[in-house]
Design a protein around this motif. Structure first.
Motif, PDB file in Angstrom:
ATOM      1  N   GLU A   3      68.901  27.101 -17.063  1.00  0.00           N
ATOM      2  CA  GLU A   3      69.943  27.007 -18.080  1.00  0.00           C
ATOM      3  C   GLU A   3      69.399  26.504 -19.419  1.00  0.00           C
ATOM      4  O   GLU A   3      69.847  26.933 -20.466  1.00  0.00           O
ATOM      5  N   SER A   4      68.435  25.612 -19.401  1.00  0.00           N
ATOM      6  CA  SER A   4      67.941  25.041 -20.657  1.00  0.00           C
ATOM      7  C   SER A   4      67.273  26.087 -21.535  1.00  0.00           C
ATOM      8  O   SER A   4      67.303  26.000 -22.749  1.00  0.00           O
ATOM      9  N   ARG A   5      66.676  27.096 -20.925  1.00  0.00           N
ATOM     10  CA  ARG A   5      66.012  28.149 -21.702  1.00  0.00           C
ATOM     11  C   ARG A   5      66.884  29.384 -21.811  1.00  0.00           C
ATOM     12  O   ARG A   5      66.541  30.321 -22.501  1.00  0.00           O
ATOM     13  N   GLY A   6      68.016  29.400 -21.077  1.00  0.00           N
ATOM     14  CA  GLY A   6      68.924  30.535 -21.149  1.00  0.00           C
ATOM     15  C   GLY A   6      68.373  31.797 -20.518  1.00  0.00           C
ATOM     16  O   GLY A   6      68.746  32.895 -20.882  1.00  0.00           O
ATOM     17  N   CYS A   7      67.476  31.668 -19.549  1.00  0.00           N
ATOM     18  CA  CYS A   7      66.869  32.862 -18.959  1.00  0.00           C
ATOM     19  C   CYS A   7      67.419  33.108 -17.561  1.00  0.00           C
ATOM     20  O   CYS A   7      68.138  32.295 -17.012  1.00  0.00           O
ATOM     21  N   ARG A   8      67.058  34.233 -16.978  1.00  0.00           N
ATOM     22  CA  ARG A   8      67.538  34.605 -15.664  1.00  0.00           C
ATOM     23  C   ARG A   8      66.514  34.318 -14.570  1.00  0.00           C
ATOM     24  O   ARG A   8      66.741  34.669 -13.423  1.00  0.00           O
ATOM     25  N   LEU A   9      65.395  33.720 -14.899  1.00  0.00           N
ATOM     26  CA  LEU A   9      64.417  33.351 -13.880  1.00  0.00           C
ATOM     27  C   LEU A   9      64.824  32.004 -13.288  1.00  0.00           C
ATOM     28  O   LEU A   9      65.272  31.131 -14.013  1.00  0.00           O
ATOM     29  N   PRO A  10      64.683  31.836 -11.964  1.00  0.00           N
ATOM     30  CA  PRO A  10      64.989  30.526 -11.399  1.00  0.00           C
ATOM     31  C   PRO A  10      64.105  29.454 -12.023  1.00  0.00           C
ATOM     32  O   PRO A  10      62.934  29.688 -12.288  1.00  0.00           O
ATOM     33  N   PHE A  33      53.075  35.712 -18.547  1.00  0.00           N
ATOM     34  CA  PHE A  33      54.245  35.000 -18.037  1.00  0.00           C
ATOM     35  C   PHE A  33      55.106  34.485 -19.183  1.00  0.00           C
ATOM     36  O   PHE A  33      56.330  34.568 -19.122  1.00  0.00           O
ATOM     37  N   ASP A  34      54.479  33.953 -20.232  1.00  0.00           N
ATOM     38  CA  ASP A  34      55.238  33.479 -21.395  1.00  0.00           C
ATOM     39  C   ASP A  34      56.036  34.610 -22.030  1.00  0.00           C
ATOM     40  O   ASP A  34      57.182  34.417 -22.440  1.00  0.00           O
ATOM     41  N   LEU A  35      55.445  35.790 -22.105  1.00  0.00           N
ATOM     42  CA  LEU A  35      56.144  36.938 -22.676  1.00  0.00           C
ATOM     43  C   LEU A  35      57.298  37.369 -21.767  1.00  0.00           C
ATOM     44  O   LEU A  35      58.394  37.663 -22.245  1.00  0.00           O
ATOM     45  N   LEU A  36      57.091  37.369 -20.457  1.00  0.00           N
ATOM     46  CA  LEU A  36      58.158  37.677 -19.511  1.00  0.00           C
ATOM     47  C   LEU A  36      59.296  36.672 -19.645  1.00  0.00           C
ATOM     48  O   LEU A  36      60.475  37.045 -19.668  1.00  0.00           O
ATOM     49  N   LEU A  37      58.977  35.403 -19.762  1.00  0.00           N
ATOM     50  CA  LEU A  37      59.989  34.366 -19.936  1.00  0.00           C
ATOM     51  C   LEU A  37      60.734  34.553 -21.250  1.00  0.00           C
ATOM     52  O   LEU A  37      61.941  34.357 -21.323  1.00  0.00           O
ATOM     53  N   HIS A  38      60.015  34.984 -22.286  1.00  0.00           N
ATOM     54  CA  HIS A  38      60.642  35.265 -23.587  1.00  0.00           C
ATOM     55  C   HIS A  38      61.671  36.394 -23.452  1.00  0.00           C
ATOM     56  O   HIS A  38      62.788  36.284 -23.945  1.00  0.00           O
ATOM     57  N   PHE A  39      61.314  37.462 -22.740  1.00  0.00           N
ATOM     58  CA  PHE A  39      62.248  38.569 -22.523  1.00  0.00           C
ATOM     59  C   PHE A  39      63.435  38.123 -21.669  1.00  0.00           C
ATOM     60  O   PHE A  39      64.572  38.487 -21.934  1.00  0.00           O
ATOM     61  N   ALA A  40      63.167  37.345 -20.618  1.00  0.00           N
ATOM     62  CA  ALA A  40      64.237  36.892 -19.731  1.00  0.00           C
ATOM     63  C   ALA A  40      65.183  35.928 -20.451  1.00  0.00           C
ATOM     64  O   ALA A  40      66.359  35.845 -20.103  1.00  0.00           O
ATOM     65  N   SER A  41      64.681  35.227 -21.451  1.00  0.00           N
ATOM     66  CA  SER A  41      65.512  34.296 -22.219  1.00  0.00           C
ATOM     67  C   SER A  41      66.423  35.001 -23.203  1.00  0.00           C
ATOM     68  O   SER A  41      67.351  34.399 -23.729  1.00  0.00           O
ATOM     69  N   HIS A  42      66.147  36.265 -23.491  1.00  0.00           N
ATOM     70  CA  HIS A  42      66.929  37.051 -24.456  1.00  0.00           C
ATOM     71  C   HIS A  42      67.316  38.400 -23.844  1.00  0.00           C
ATOM     72  O   HIS A  42      66.878  39.451 -24.330  1.00  0.00           O
ATOM     73  N   PRO A  43      68.143  38.407 -22.782  1.00  0.00           N
ATOM     74  CA  PRO A  43      68.469  39.684 -22.130  1.00  0.00           C
ATOM     75  C   PRO A  43      69.222  40.624 -23.064  1.00  0.00           C
ATOM     76  O   PRO A  43      70.072  40.200 -23.841  1.00  0.00           O
ATOM     77  N   GLY A  44      68.841  41.885 -23.029  1.00  0.00           N
ATOM     78  CA  GLY A  44      69.516  42.902 -23.827  1.00  0.00           C
ATOM     79  C   GLY A  44      69.117  42.950 -25.286  1.00  0.00           C
ATOM     80  O   GLY A  44      69.604  43.795 -26.028  1.00  0.00           O
ATOM     81  N   ARG A  45      68.234  42.074 -25.712  1.00  0.00           N
ATOM     82  CA  ARG A  45      67.820  42.052 -27.122  1.00  0.00           C
ATOM     83  C   ARG A  45      66.653  43.009 -27.348  1.00  0.00           C
ATOM     84  O   ARG A  45      65.775  43.152 -26.505  1.00  0.00           O
TER      85      ARG A  45
END
Length: 83
Positions: A3-10, A33-45
């Motif tokens: 929730e703190s990063r707003g991403c969909r990864l556990p 991994f950082d890039l994947l987390l960046h994408f997961a934090s901004h879904p649909g962008r």
């Protein structure tokens, strides 16, 4: 979910830097991994090329986009390929 990063990864996966798909662990470099987390934090962008280069820590991404590949250092070329 993280929730703190707003991403969909556990959160547990984000802290461990671990991704599992269908029970199988996928291996990523720290930058991938950082890039994947960046994408997961901004879904649909949708991101511009400059924003993606900035996400992989390329300095002055707008001017780098105008450069030829041979003008970039080896490490910079690797980060551009990841983005």
């Amino acid at each position: 979910m993280c929730e703190s990063r707003g991403c969909r990864l556990p959160c547990r996966s984000a802290h461990r830097r671990e991704v599992r798909v269908a029970g199988r662990a996928l291996e990523f470099t720290a930058l991938e991994f950082d890039l994947l987390l960046h994408f997961a934090s901004h879904p649909g962008r949708v991101f511009s090329r400059a924003q993606l280069l900035d996400a992989v820590h390329i300095t002055d991404p707008v001017s780098r986009l105008r450069m030829y590949p041979h003008e970039l250092s080896g490490g910079m070329r690797q980060r551009v390929m990841i983005a």
